[in-house]
Design a protein around this motif. Structure first.
Motif, mmCIF file in Angstrom:
data_model
loop_
_atom_site.group_PDB
_atom_site.id
_atom_site.type_symbol
_atom_site.label_atom_id
_atom_site.label_comp_id
_atom_site.label_asym_id
_atom_site.label_seq_id
_atom_site.Cartn_x
_atom_site.Cartn_y
_atom_site.Cartn_z
ATOM 1 N N HIS A 142 2.432 5.370 18.765
ATOM 2 C CA HIS A 142 3.504 5.107 17.904
ATOM 3 C C HIS A 142 3.039 3.897 17.032
ATOM 4 C CE1 HIS A 142 7.672 4.736 16.861
ATOM 5 N NE2 HIS A 142 7.735 3.564 17.389
ATOM 6 N N GLY A 143 2.461 2.951 17.562
ATOM 7 C CA GLY A 143 1.869 1.821 16.793
ATOM 8 C C GLY A 143 1.088 2.398 15.661
ATOM 9 N N HIS A 144 -0.025 3.150 16.014
ATOM 10 C CA HIS A 144 -0.800 3.902 14.859
ATOM 11 C C HIS A 144 -0.047 4.394 13.649
ATOM 12 C CE1 HIS A 144 -4.570 2.614 16.711
ATOM 13 N NE2 HIS A 144 -3.950 2.901 17.766
ATOM 14 N N MET A 145 0.946 4.943 14.036
ATOM 15 C CA MET A 145 1.824 5.810 13.397
ATOM 16 C C MET A 145 2.653 4.972 12.437
ATOM 17 S SD MET A 145 4.697 8.702 13.851
ATOM 18 C CE MET A 145 6.191 7.827 13.916
ATOM 19 N N ASN A 146 3.213 3.539 12.927
ATOM 20 C CA ASN A 146 4.018 2.699 12.278
ATOM 21 C C ASN A 146 3.000 1.990 11.204
ATOM 22 O OD1 ASN A 146 6.315 3.175 13.558
ATOM 23 N ND2 ASN A 146 6.168 1.747 14.848
ATOM 24 N N MET A 147 1.709 1.918 11.635
ATOM 25 C CA MET A 147 0.819 1.329 10.802
ATOM 26 C C MET A 147 0.464 2.061 9.602
ATOM 27 S SD MET A 147 -0.745 -1.647 10.270
ATOM 28 C CE MET A 147 -0.718 -2.208 12.094
ATOM 29 N N TRP A 148 0.487 3.404 9.938
ATOM 30 C CA TRP A 148 0.327 4.305 8.680
ATOM 31 C C TRP A 148 1.452 4.246 7.715
ATOM 32 C CZ3 TRP A 148 -4.179 5.552 6.672
ATOM 33 C CH2 TRP A 148 -5.285 5.659 7.875
ATOM 34 N N ILE A 149 2.607 4.178 8.233
ATOM 35 C CA ILE A 149 3.876 4.208 7.512
ATOM 36 C C ILE A 149 3.780 2.947 6.728
ATOM 37 C CG2 ILE A 149 6.395 3.737 7.645
ATOM 38 C CD1 ILE A 149 6.357 5.740 9.990
ATOM 39 N N LEU A 150 3.462 1.909 7.244
ATOM 40 C CA LEU A 150 3.364 0.482 6.592
ATOM 41 C C LEU A 150 2.271 0.503 5.535
ATOM 42 C CD1 LEU A 150 4.168 -2.381 6.419
ATOM 43 C CD2 LEU A 150 2.319 -2.949 7.979
ATOM 44 N N LEU A 151 1.060 1.193 5.767
ATOM 45 C CA LEU A 151 0.086 1.224 4.609
ATOM 46 C C LEU A 151 0.380 2.006 3.563
ATOM 47 C CD1 LEU A 151 -3.062 1.524 6.866
ATOM 48 C CD2 LEU A 151 -2.293 -0.363 5.572
ATOM 49 N N THR A 152 1.433 3.111 3.944
ATOM 50 C CA THR A 152 1.764 4.313 2.799
ATOM 51 C C THR A 152 2.699 3.284 2.094
ATOM 52 O OG1 THR A 152 1.419 6.067 4.553
ATOM 53 C CG2 THR A 152 2.995 6.276 2.630
ATOM 54 N N LEU A 153 3.970 2.606 2.706
ATOM 55 C CA LEU A 153 4.849 1.958 1.990
ATOM 56 C C LEU A 153 3.972 0.987 0.836
ATOM 57 C CD1 LEU A 153 7.406 1.458 4.517
ATOM 58 C CD2 LEU A 153 7.552 2.759 2.685
ATOM 59 N N VAL A 154 3.010 0.225 1.378
ATOM 60 C CA VAL A 154 2.307 -0.841 0.672
ATOM 61 C C VAL A 154 1.646 -0.058 -0.520
ATOM 62 C CG1 VAL A 154 0.123 -2.432 0.584
ATOM 63 C CG2 VAL A 154 1.964 -2.557 2.316
ATOM 64 N N LEU A 155 1.123 0.972 -0.308
ATOM 65 C CA LEU A 155 0.438 1.914 -1.455
ATOM 66 C C LEU A 155 1.372 2.298 -2.618
ATOM 67 C CD1 LEU A 155 -2.324 3.215 -2.407
ATOM 68 C CD2 LEU A 155 -1.721 5.238 -0.969
ATOM 69 N N ILE A 156 2.621 2.885 -1.939
ATOM 70 C CA ILE A 156 3.492 3.241 -2.903
ATOM 71 C C ILE A 156 3.954 2.047 -3.522
ATOM 72 C CG2 ILE A 156 5.909 4.150 -3.079
ATOM 73 C CD1 ILE A 156 5.249 5.779 -0.578
ATOM 74 N N ILE A 157 4.110 0.977 -3.138
ATOM 75 C CA ILE A 157 4.668 -0.232 -3.805
ATOM 76 C C ILE A 157 3.754 -0.519 -5.055
ATOM 77 C CG2 ILE A 157 5.101 -2.698 -3.865
ATOM 78 C CD1 ILE A 157 6.457 -2.026 -1.011
ATOM 79 N N LEU A 158 2.402 -0.776 -4.417
ATOM 80 C CA LEU A 158 1.324 -0.827 -5.460
ATOM 81 C C LEU A 158 1.232 -0.007 -6.566
ATOM 82 C CD1 LEU A 158 -1.635 -2.174 -3.060
ATOM 83 C CD2 LEU A 158 -0.146 -3.456 -4.541
ATOM 84 N N LEU A 159 1.270 1.404 -6.299
ATOM 85 C CA LEU A 159 1.368 2.363 -7.322
ATOM 86 C C LEU A 159 2.628 2.245 -8.088
ATOM 87 C CD1 LEU A 159 0.281 5.675 -5.462
ATOM 88 C CD2 LEU A 159 -1.193 4.722 -7.082
ATOM 89 N N GLY A 160 3.517 1.853 -7.735
ATOM 90 C CA GLY A 160 4.745 1.843 -8.596
ATOM 91 C C GLY A 160 4.517 0.519 -9.311
ATOM 92 N N MET A 161 3.892 -0.291 -8.947
ATOM 93 C CA MET A 161 3.761 -1.520 -9.792
ATOM 94 C C MET A 161 2.481 -1.126 -10.872
ATOM 95 S SD MET A 161 3.812 -4.627 -7.179
ATOM 96 C CE MET A 161 3.093 -5.956 -8.309
ATOM 97 N N GLY A 162 1.778 -0.329 -10.306
ATOM 98 C CA GLY A 162 0.547 0.011 -11.565
ATOM 99 C C GLY A 162 1.176 0.859 -12.441
ATOM 100 N N PHE A 163 2.086 1.825 -12.144
ATOM 101 C CA PHE A 163 2.606 2.744 -13.118
ATOM 102 C C PHE A 163 3.655 1.796 -14.160
ATOM 103 C CE2 PHE A 163 1.832 6.449 -10.427
ATOM 104 C CZ PHE A 163 1.190 7.192 -11.303
ATOM 105 N N MET A 164 4.300 1.079 -13.656
ATOM 106 C CA MET A 164 5.194 0.070 -14.409
ATOM 107 C C MET A 164 4.412 -0.680 -15.251
ATOM 108 S SD MET A 164 8.051 -2.779 -13.156
ATOM 109 C CE MET A 164 6.703 -3.926 -12.604
ATOM 110 N N ILE A 165 3.195 -1.276 -14.998
ATOM 111 C CA ILE A 165 2.521 -2.233 -15.959
ATOM 112 C C ILE A 165 1.794 -1.117 -16.814
ATOM 113 C CG2 ILE A 165 0.306 -3.352 -15.997
ATOM 114 C CD1 ILE A 165 0.936 -4.386 -13.207
ATOM 115 N N TYR A 166 1.387 0.009 -16.413
ATOM 116 C CA TYR A 166 0.917 0.913 -17.421
ATOM 117 C C TYR A 166 2.076 1.249 -18.458
ATOM 118 C CZ TYR A 166 -0.639 5.301 -19.409
ATOM 119 O OH TYR A 166 -0.759 6.370 -20.318
#
Length: 201
Positions: free
Chosen positions: A128-152
């Protein structure tokens, strides 16, 4: 300030008089209070006695840690308030009208702590902890991609506006040069007609 004035001041700043949860926090407060010993010998903290004589923290945290000075507290002084000594860190009771410094404490952000707990608690359930870590990493990646698209897109809009502005300036210059050139052509054609008339005669 008196204890009551200190409580009011802390509430205005979004906190309460400090509760001291353990020895580490007490040592931290004494270390920083030591900087103000030239101004006051002690600071009000948020412990008080209710009408039943129970000692409570103003912020309703558990009273699991105490650091009373020798002979403190005395049972016959129920209407007194508690100060933390700036020199020793021990607590003592004083009349609430005494003029002391005070230490405010703002509440912890439990939502942030809960999120950190949710995403980092691997002791109970590793999968469960590993799954939560993957969810956290996915959320961080989505936020970074969103910021990248916004800047672009902001950059693209900015360059598009600059290109449109340059095109408008260029077309304005072309129109102006056509107007100037058109007048010159009329003058040239008039001069040409005059030359032709002279040559026919």
């Amino acid at each position: 300030m008196s204890w009551a004035q200190s409580v009011t001041q802390c509430i205005r700043s979004g906190g309460t008089l400090a509760s001291v949860e353990d020895l580490a926090e007490s040592n931290f407060l004494v270390e920083h209070a030591d900087l103000y010993t030239s101004k006051t010998s002690g600071f009000w903290i948020g412990i008080y006695r209710n009408v039943n004589g129970q000692l409570l923290w103003q912020d309703n945290s558990a009273l699991d840690f105490v650091n009373w000075g020798e002979g403190q507290p005395s049972e016959d002084q129920l209407d007194y308030c508690v100060e933390l000594s700036a020199f020793s860190g021990y607590w003592s009771i004083l009349p609430c009208s005494s003029q002391k410094g005070f230490i405010c404490k703002k509440p912890k952000i439990y939502l942030l702590l809960f999120a950190l707990y949710l995403f980092t608690d691997t002791k109970k359930d590793k999968a469960h902890g590993h799954m939560n870590m993957w969810i956290l990493l996915t959320l961080v990646l989505i936020i970074l991609l969103g910021m990248g698209f916004m800047i672009y897109f902001l950059f693209k809009i900015k360059t598009q506006r600059e290109t449109e502005r340059e095109a408008r300036q260029h077309s304005t210059l072309l129109e102006y040069s056509r107007i100037l050139t058109g007048r010159d052509d009329e003058n040239d054609s008039t001069n040409g007609k005059e030359k032709n008339e002279h040559s026919v005669v």
